[in-house]
Design an enzyme around this catalytic site. Structure first.
Site, PDB file in Angstrom:
ATOM      1  N   GLU A 467     -46.691 -14.499  34.103  1.00 46.44           N
ATOM      2  CA  GLU A 467     -45.309 -14.963  34.557  1.00 46.44           C
ATOM      3  C   GLU A 467     -45.523 -16.491  35.080  1.00 46.44           C
ATOM      4  O   GLU A 467     -45.617 -17.266  34.130  1.00 46.44           O
ATOM      5  CB  GLU A 467     -44.476 -14.038  35.193  1.00 46.44           C
ATOM      6  CG  GLU A 467     -42.943 -14.434  35.383  1.00 46.44           C
ATOM      7  CD  GLU A 467     -42.379 -13.091  35.254  1.00 46.44           C
ATOM      8  OE1 GLU A 467     -41.064 -13.163  35.097  1.00 46.44           O
ATOM      9  OE2 GLU A 467     -42.797 -11.917  35.360  1.00 46.44           O
ATOM     10  N   GLU A 788     -42.654  -8.928  46.192  1.00 47.81           N
ATOM     11  CA  GLU A 788     -41.532  -8.877  45.181  1.00 47.81           C
ATOM     12  C   GLU A 788     -40.451  -7.812  45.533  1.00 47.81           C
ATOM     13  O   GLU A 788     -39.379  -8.101  45.596  1.00 47.81           O
ATOM     14  CB  GLU A 788     -42.159  -8.756  43.833  1.00 47.81           C
ATOM     15  CG  GLU A 788     -40.987  -8.762  42.982  1.00 47.81           C
ATOM     16  CD  GLU A 788     -41.505  -8.744  41.401  1.00 47.81           C
ATOM     17  OE1 GLU A 788     -42.665  -7.924  41.287  1.00 47.81           O
ATOM     18  OE2 GLU A 788     -40.910  -9.070  40.330  1.00 47.81           O
TER      19      GLU A 788
HETATM   20  C1  BGC Z   1     -39.547 -12.866  38.061  1.00 47.09           C
HETATM   21  C2  BGC Z   1     -38.423 -13.211  38.938  1.00 47.09           C
HETATM   22  C3  BGC Z   1     -37.242 -13.836  38.199  1.00 47.09           C
HETATM   23  C4  BGC Z   1     -36.838 -12.468  37.524  1.00 47.09           C
HETATM   24  C5  BGC Z   1     -35.465 -12.686  36.922  1.00 47.09           C
HETATM   25  C6  BGC Z   1     -38.993 -11.985  37.001  1.00 47.09           C
HETATM   26  O1  BGC Z   1     -39.848 -11.365  36.400  1.00 47.09           O
HETATM   27  O2  BGC Z   1     -40.727 -12.533  38.600  1.00 47.09           O
HETATM   28  O3  BGC Z   1     -38.879 -13.657  40.274  1.00 47.09           O
HETATM   29  O4  BGC Z   1     -36.344 -14.419  39.080  1.00 47.09           O
HETATM   30  O5  BGC Z   1     -37.908 -11.955  36.657  1.00 47.09           O
HETATM   31  O6  BGC Z   1     -34.803 -11.755  37.099  1.00 47.09           O
END
Ligand code: BGC
Length: 924
Positions: A467, A788
């Protein structure tokens, strides 16, 4: 003694190669007297080494207390020119300082016509579908005169690292950085006077895929910006006799590949030391067997100087332990989750392939775990050439890790063989926090480390899995904390340039910046192909396609276009960022207005309301279009539920926020009509929100913490229902046994709203909670960065989920602002931004005996430190020169206050102070 120091241009100390036509100057002031304010300044700018004889700008004495963002007003600044500048200041004690020591800045190449170089690419056979060996490009050249100075101006498609006569040029990593390449490719400027000499010289440049054509995004797609790398280099040498010589990238360069067989941000490097090319970046190397290069079409107009902050190797960490895991693997524990890589030393037979795999956690059995990295292989492979001792570290990748599993190490791996190298954007750390609660202190350290790990060229979501993108929502919520923890002015200014470049004609801003997926058709084609070839699961395919097609208007994400410039204004007093982005912000708001005019919103309100005449008035200010990420990852909400539910309330809240901020911004920029218009819009949206969402007794639907927090923060509750809304929020927190029920959007403001509305005790209970979901739960589970998910590791040691499991996501770290601004009390004053005026308002509570925060603001260092004993509350405050502060004493202590034995007169429990150090004693 009184003097100006800490001189900066465009947020930077002595920047080289800038292209800002009217740069801005900042300084701080040191004074040995209390209550020092600048009353005047004088700035002089002259060509370098001119001794200020022929100034290009002399501001003359300006009677002003402004010491930040003073705009250059002299004659036009020329390409390549270095300027020196100095400042002297006058103060309210009648003193005139000496001139500051000179600082400098140097302009880059300001016009496309300054470029004589052409972009070239190596003529090598490559397979665009996979990682190819990194090309090496080289050129030898003669220098005929005595060298006065030399500059290398350099950019690339992909990443580059340059050497001159075997010496590395600069120390920046991952240059030229990730930008919206079609519109803006950064070039760097380096002073290369030192490595050059008269006679034969050589330049060598390594290229790598980087963001340009390496793997990107959760879709793990390649070649998002093109299939071929390219190099643009211009070396300009000035001789002492006033003549010069320029060497450029052209078709006379040679190219080949060498030891780096693969390099990719997600997958790591493969380095075969047997294929090193000794001497390739020195003169005299035989490149007759090498390939040629091919000129590439490239628009020089897209070149821009870097505005941001380079990524560098910032810290080294020694292993805490080398473990033999239950699975029998050798795993190094560095004790800290970070972004970067490991440097390894080994001795073994030629061709021995040592693999370093990177992971953030051990699983509950104590084994190495990296399934959460998804497609990212995150491994570096080092093939030995077979010498006595060889050392390797990668250069074109980075990993998010605390643990490194070392496979196939010849002999026994000892701590001295391996070191972790933390790599992040070189922004100065500006905040410090300490208290009597070690868990809170660890939380603060985790916040700092998450910022380090996610400030890698751009503000990313996470540094480890497939990501690592500039998710707008993450920085929207974390931005204010970011501006405290590190000097983030230049870093975010640079990112906002990309945001503007990526904005669509209709005003929509992407939810990730830079956005490699602006062309959805290309993305779809690539995704379908990947699904076929690599068996990307259908679920993943549908999920990702859905997000990228239908969640593009995500409330709380794309609003970063307005929130982030506002944050820079608030914390650094930067009005230029508001000017620069004003049209872009307005365009986003117009986009939202246009979408709100959609009567489809009726479907999302109670049908009984359809027959109320007011409904027809309000419906066009009630926004429910598109899908949204919602209060992302709120406890108990799966991702999809969060997306579905959020449609109903969040877009309108952010629509209102945007109008509110825009009206304030318009006012600051002196655009009275706009200010009035956006204020009106805000009132209309507020009425619509109240009509559709506020129930009796300050109840909201849905009845969850985040809705109250955001509605209160945006001022959307009817005045008479505010108190009830606060009580409802308290009810929810108490009902959850002082646990968090918020996700990305509600969390940052939860404690603030409670504390500011008469419930600091509830805020403390939430903050000091150690059971999940809570900030300190992660700390008690051994976190060294912010997770997260609140419960990424559950009580029983199992993980939340494999698909979304990052241990380094700064969003929830937004609580950092509460520690600094509320607990320690170093608060910003919106009316005098950039800490020109400070609100020192400590908030003792919980079982804290003391707390301390220092913040090196753009005006200078601020300190607030308090300590409670049974007899007194002692508050130490330091305010830099040219700044004033209001010190607000906590309620019960705001009675008998003395400073140095003298009674301090209080008004409403507060006193005004100027610069200096103070120790206030308040009787308990
Ligand atoms: C990311 C987030 C991002 C989100 C959007 C994720 O996969 O890691 O931090 O804001 O997607 O909802």
């Amino acid at each position: 003694m009184m003097e100006a120091f800490g001189l900066r241009v465009e947020y930077k100390k002595n920047p080289i190669g800038i292209d800002v036509a009217l740069p801005r100057f900042c300084w701080k002031i040191r004074s040995d007297r209390r209550e020092t304010m600048q009353t005047g300044y004088r700035v002089q700018v002259s060509p370098a080494r001119d001794g200020f004889e022929n100034v290009v700008w002399d501001s003359g004495l300006q009677e002003s207390d402004q010491s930040i963002h003073i705009v250059y007003e002299g004659s036009e600044l020329g390409s390549r020119q270095r300027y020196e500048w100095r400042v002297k200041v006058w103060d309210n004690h009648g003193r005139e300082s000496d001139w500051s020591g000179p600082a400098w800045f140097e302009m880059g190449l300001l016009a496309p016509a300054d470029w004589k170089a052409e972009m070239v690419r190596p003529d090598l056979e490559e397979d665009p579908e996979r990682s190819n060996p990194c090309p090496m490009l080289r050129k030898e050249f003669e220098l005929t005169g005595e060298i006065e100075s030399a500059r290398l101006y350099i950019a690339a498609r992909g990443l580059y690292e340059a050497w001159i006569n075997g010496r590395r040029v600069g120390e920046d990593l991952f240059t030229p950085g990730w930008t919206t390449y079609e519109k803006c490719l950064q070039y760097q400027t380096y002073d290369v006077t030192d490595p050059l000499s008269s006679g034969t010289n050589a330049i060598g440049v390594l290229l790598s895929d980087g963001w340009f054509r390496g793997h990107l995004s959760p879709m793990n797609l390649r070649n998002m910006y093109g299939e071929k790398l390219g190099l643009l280099a211009q070396l300009e040498v000035r001789y002492k006799d006033g003549t010069g010589q320029t060497l450029v990238s052209d078709n006379a360069w040679r190219a080949d590949t060498g030891p780096i067989r693969e390099a990719d941000f997600f997958n790591g490097e493969v380095y075969d030391a047997r294929m090193e090319r000794p001497g390739w970046n020195h003169p005299g190397f035989d490149d007759s067997g090498w390939h040629g290069v091919i000129p590439v079409d490239f628009d020089l107009k897209t070149l821009a100087a870097p505005v941001g902050v380079p990524v560098r190797k910032m810290e080294e960490i020694r292993p805490g332990a080398i473990l033999e895991t239950p699975a029998g693997e050798t795993v190094v524990d560095f004790g800290q989750n970070l972004s970067g890589w490991a440097r390894l030393t080994a001795a073994g037979p030629p061709g021995t392939a040592i693999t370093m795999r990177y992971g953030e956690v051990l699983d509950r059995e104590g084994n190495f775990y990296n399934k959460n990295l998804r497609h990212a292989k995150s491994r570096d492979v080092f093939l030995l050439k077979g010498e006595e001792e060889e050392t390797y570290e990668p250069r074109f990748t980075f990993h998010g890790f605390r643990y490194v599993k070392v496979e196939n190490y010849p002999g026994r791996l000892e701590p001295e063989h391996i070191t972790a190298v933390a790599v992040y954007s070189d922004c100065e750390i500006t905040a410090d926090f300490d208290s009597s609660n070690p868990l809170l202190n660890r939380l603060f350290s985790n916040i700092v480390w998450s910022q380090k790990g996610n400030f890698v060229d751009l503000p990313t979501d996470c540094p480890q899995r497939d990501e690592r993108m500039g998710w707008t929502g993450d920085i929207l919520v974390y931005g204010p904390t970011a501006c405290h923890v590190m000097m983030s002015g230049a870093f975010l200014t640079r990112w906002l340039r990309d945001l503007k470049n990526d904005q669509r004609e209709d005003g929509l801003v992407p939810f990730i910046v830079p956005d490699p997926f602006s062309d959805l058709k290309v993305m779809r084609r690539k995704l379908i192909r990947r699904m076929r070839e690599e068996k990307l699961s259908l679920v993943t395919f549908v999920d990702l396609s859905f997000a990228f097609h239908f969640v593009r208007e995500a409330a709380g994400w794309i609003d970063a276009a307005i929130f982030a410039p506002w944050t820079l204004y608030l914390y650094y007093g930067d009005t230029r960022i508001l000017e620069t982005h004003y049209e872009s912000m307005k365009a986003l708001f117009s986009f939202r207005e246009h979408r709100a005019k959609h009567l489809g919103s009726l479907l999302y309100v109670n049908p009984l309301k359809w027959f109320q005449p007011k409904t027809w008035k309000h419906i066009t200010r009630f926004l429910t279009t598109s899908w949204h990420f919602g209060d992302w990852l709120a406890p108990g909400d799966g991702m999809n539920r969060s997306i579905v539910k959020s449609k109903l309330y969040l877009p309108t809240v952010f629509f209102a926020f945007d109008a509110l901020l825009l009206s304030r911004i318009a006012e600051i920029l002196g655009k009275g009509d706009d200010a009035a218009l956006y204020r009106r819009r805000y009132e209309e949206i507020k009425e619509a929100y109240q009509h559709f969402r506020v129930k009796k007794s300050g109840r909201l639907w849905p009845d969850r913490q985040t809705h109250y927090v955001l509605a209160l923060l945006a001022g959307l509750m009817p005045e008479e229902a505010r108190g009830d809304a606060v009580e409802n929020l308290v009810r929810l927190v108490r009902g959850a046994e002082n646990r968090i029920d918020t996700g990305f959007l509600g969390t940052p403001f939860l404690c603030h709203i409670l504390a500011e509305n008469g419930h600091p005790d509830v805020a403390y209970d939430l903050l000091l909670q150690t059971e999940a979901p809570s900030w300190l739960y992660q700390v008690t589970k051994g976190a060294t960065t912010i997770w997260e998910h609140w419960d990424a590791i559950r009580e029983d040691g199992s993980f939340h989920s494999e698909r979304m499991l990052s241990f380094n996501h700064y969003a929830y770290g937004a609580i950092g602002l509460f520690l600094l601004e509320k607990i320690a009390g170093v608060g910003v004053d919106e009316k005098k931004p950039g800490y020109k005026h400070v609100l020192i308002r400590p908030m003792p509570g919980g079982d804290l005996k003391n707390a301390r925060a220092s913040y090196d603001s753009i005006h200078g260092r601020i300190l607030s430190e308090w300590e409670i004993s049974s007899r007194s509350f002692v508050l130490r405050v330091e305010i830099p020169a040219n700044v004033r502060a209001t010190v607000v004493f906590p309620g019960s202590y705001a009675r008998e206050v003395t400073e140095n034995g003298t009674v301090v007169p209080l008004r409403d429990g507060a006193t005004e102070v100027g610069s200096g150090s103070y120790v206030f004693e308040c009787k308990a």
